[in-house]
Design a protein around this motif. Structure first.
Motif, PDB file in Angstrom:
ATOM      1  N   SER A  42      26.247 -13.981  15.134  1.00  0.00           N
ATOM      2  CA  SER A  42      24.999 -13.795  14.545  1.00  0.00           C
ATOM      3  C   SER A  42      24.234 -14.291  15.797  1.00  0.00           C
ATOM      4  O   SER A  42      24.642 -15.636  16.154  1.00  0.00           O
ATOM      5  CB  SER A  42      24.955 -14.303  12.950  1.00  0.00           C
ATOM      6  N   ASN A  78      28.280 -23.922   8.962  1.00  0.00           N
ATOM      7  CA  ASN A  78      27.234 -22.802   9.681  1.00  0.00           C
ATOM      8  C   ASN A  78      26.850 -24.380  11.504  1.00  0.00           C
ATOM      9  O   ASN A  78      26.517 -25.438  11.153  1.00  0.00           O
ATOM     10  CB  ASN A  78      25.810 -22.775   8.998  1.00  0.00           C
ATOM     11  N   GLU A 108      27.356 -25.473   3.919  1.00  0.00           N
ATOM     12  CA  GLU A 108      26.860 -24.504   2.915  1.00  0.00           C
ATOM     13  C   GLU A 108      27.518 -24.214   1.350  1.00  0.00           C
ATOM     14  O   GLU A 108      28.993 -24.110   1.429  1.00  0.00           O
ATOM     15  CB  GLU A 108      26.994 -23.010   3.678  1.00  0.00           C
ATOM     16  N   ARG A 122      25.012 -12.987  -0.929  1.00  0.00           N
ATOM     17  CA  ARG A 122      25.432 -14.588  -1.335  1.00  0.00           C
ATOM     18  C   ARG A 122      24.122 -15.568  -1.000  1.00  0.00           C
ATOM     19  O   ARG A 122      23.475 -15.833   0.065  1.00  0.00           O
ATOM     20  CB  ARG A 122      26.346 -14.818   0.103  1.00  0.00           C
ATOM     21  N   LYS A 124      22.818 -18.533  -1.133  1.00  0.00           N
ATOM     22  CA  LYS A 124      23.596 -20.234  -0.656  1.00  0.00           C
ATOM     23  C   LYS A 124      22.527 -21.248  -0.400  1.00  0.00           C
ATOM     24  O   LYS A 124      21.195 -20.728   0.345  1.00  0.00           O
ATOM     25  CB  LYS A 124      24.289 -19.504   1.127  1.00  0.00           C
ATOM     26  N   GLY A 160      19.018 -19.237   1.446  1.00  0.00           N
ATOM     27  CA  GLY A 160      19.037 -18.501   2.037  1.00  0.00           C
ATOM     28  C   GLY A 160      19.249 -17.894   1.044  1.00  0.00           C
ATOM     29  O   GLY A 160      20.230 -18.138   0.279  1.00  0.00           O
ATOM     30  N   ILE A 161      19.432 -16.092   2.140  1.00  0.00           N
ATOM     31  CA  ILE A 161      20.474 -15.441   1.462  1.00  0.00           C
ATOM     32  C   ILE A 161      21.263 -14.240   2.373  1.00  0.00           C
ATOM     33  O   ILE A 161      20.043 -14.129   3.039  1.00  0.00           O
ATOM     34  CB  ILE A 161      19.899 -14.111  -0.025  1.00  0.00           C
ATOM     35  N   GLU A 162      22.625 -14.198   2.348  1.00  0.00           N
ATOM     36  CA  GLU A 162      23.023 -13.036   2.888  1.00  0.00           C
ATOM     37  C   GLU A 162      23.529 -11.735   2.662  1.00  0.00           C
ATOM     38  O   GLU A 162      23.742 -11.755   1.022  1.00  0.00           O
ATOM     39  CB  GLU A 162      24.314 -13.852   3.679  1.00  0.00           C
ATOM     40  N   TYR A 163      24.127 -10.724   3.355  1.00  0.00           N
ATOM     41  CA  TYR A 163      24.334  -9.627   1.944  1.00  0.00           C
ATOM     42  C   TYR A 163      25.602  -9.214   3.557  1.00  0.00           C
ATOM     43  O   TYR A 163      25.458  -8.804   4.747  1.00  0.00           O
ATOM     44  CB  TYR A 163      23.544  -8.441   2.632  1.00  0.00           C
ATOM     45  N   THR A 173      27.120  -8.583   9.494  1.00  0.00           N
ATOM     46  CA  THR A 173      26.416  -9.677   8.082  1.00  0.00           C
ATOM     47  C   THR A 173      24.734  -9.607   8.590  1.00  0.00           C
ATOM     48  O   THR A 173      23.835  -9.484   9.848  1.00  0.00           O
ATOM     49  CB  THR A 173      27.174 -10.977   8.148  1.00  0.00           C
ATOM     50  N   GLU A 175      21.387 -12.059   7.668  1.00  0.00           N
ATOM     51  CA  GLU A 175      20.727 -12.530   6.961  1.00  0.00           C
ATOM     52  C   GLU A 175      19.058 -13.765   7.304  1.00  0.00           C
ATOM     53  O   GLU A 175      18.887 -13.335   8.008  1.00  0.00           O
ATOM     54  CB  GLU A 175      22.068 -13.757   6.840  1.00  0.00           C
ATOM     55  N   ARG A 177      16.626 -16.891   6.162  1.00  0.00           N
ATOM     56  CA  ARG A 177      16.463 -18.201   5.141  1.00  0.00           C
ATOM     57  C   ARG A 177      15.698 -19.151   5.977  1.00  0.00           C
ATOM     58  O   ARG A 177      14.884 -18.387   7.331  1.00  0.00           O
ATOM     59  CB  ARG A 177      18.222 -19.263   5.871  1.00  0.00           C
TER      60      ARG A 177
END
Length: 202
Positions: A42, A78, A108, A122, A124, A160-163, A173, A175, A177
């Motif tokens: 990313s 990560n 993570e 997600r 996380k 954080g959060i991820e889609y 993806t 995200e 955070r």
């Protein structure tokens, strides 16, 4: 009394339906396996929330690798490299500049919720080590300059959060955070980080 009862029935139905989707879709998409893996890359950018006006979390790149177990538990690793920013303060023939950036390595832990047949949300948290690296250069016009490099490391935490949206074996993806690095002798670098990238499932 009818409305609370109907609301309760509706909520229970939604929970059961959502639970069915969350548990069934990994098998629907990836066969009857105990886990599946994801790898992604990313572009990331951090909006500085720390002290000072030089953004150590300016544009960077991210790499992520992990596995989701059949229960939905996600375990991964990560790596981020933020290129950071430079700041010039030279006056009257005397040149002074500085540059600061950050890189980190984190493990993570998260949980995958299948919100529809092509998408995961997600939540996380990442835990690991962050390294603040930079240099300072001082010089005089026509003579040259002297530069000093220095790095400091500390404990990094990033909730954080991820889609993830799947297109067969590929996925998009997105995200967000918040990351902070605890360094003992300076104010903690921290930022709100956004990222977007592509990945592959295996």
């Amino acid at each position: 009394m009818k409305f609370p009862l109907l609301a309760s029935v509706g909520l229970a139905t939604a929970v059961v339906a959502f639970s069915g989707v969350a548990s069934a879709d990994p098998y629907y998409r990836h066969g009857y396996r105990d886990y599946f893996g994801t790898a992604s890359a990313s572009f990331v950018y951090g909006f500085w929330t720390g002290d000072g006006d030089v953004n150590a979390f300016a544009p960077g790149v991210n790499a992520r690798l992990g596995f989701t177990l059949g229960s939905g538990l996600y375990l991964g690793g990560n790596f981020d490299w933020f290129f950071g920013e430079s700041h010039d303060t030279g006056v009257a023939g005397v040149n002074a500049s500085s540059h600061v950036g950050i890189y980190d390595v984190m493990g993570e832990v998260g949980y995958d919720f299948w919100v529809h047949r092509h998408g995961i949300i997600r939540p996380k948290i990442g835990l690991g080590v962050g390294v603040l690296h930079g240099n300072n250069c001082d010089g005089v016009d026509g003579i040259g300059s002297i530069c000093n490099d220095r790095s400091r490391s500390g404990f990094a935490i990033a909730p954080g959060i991820e889609y993830m949206h799947f297109f067969d074996t590929l996925f998009l993806t997105i995200e967000g955070r918040y990351e902070t690095v605890s360094i003992s002798d300076i104010p903690d670098p921290n930022a709100i980080i956004l990222g977007v990238g592509l990945g592959v499932i295996f």
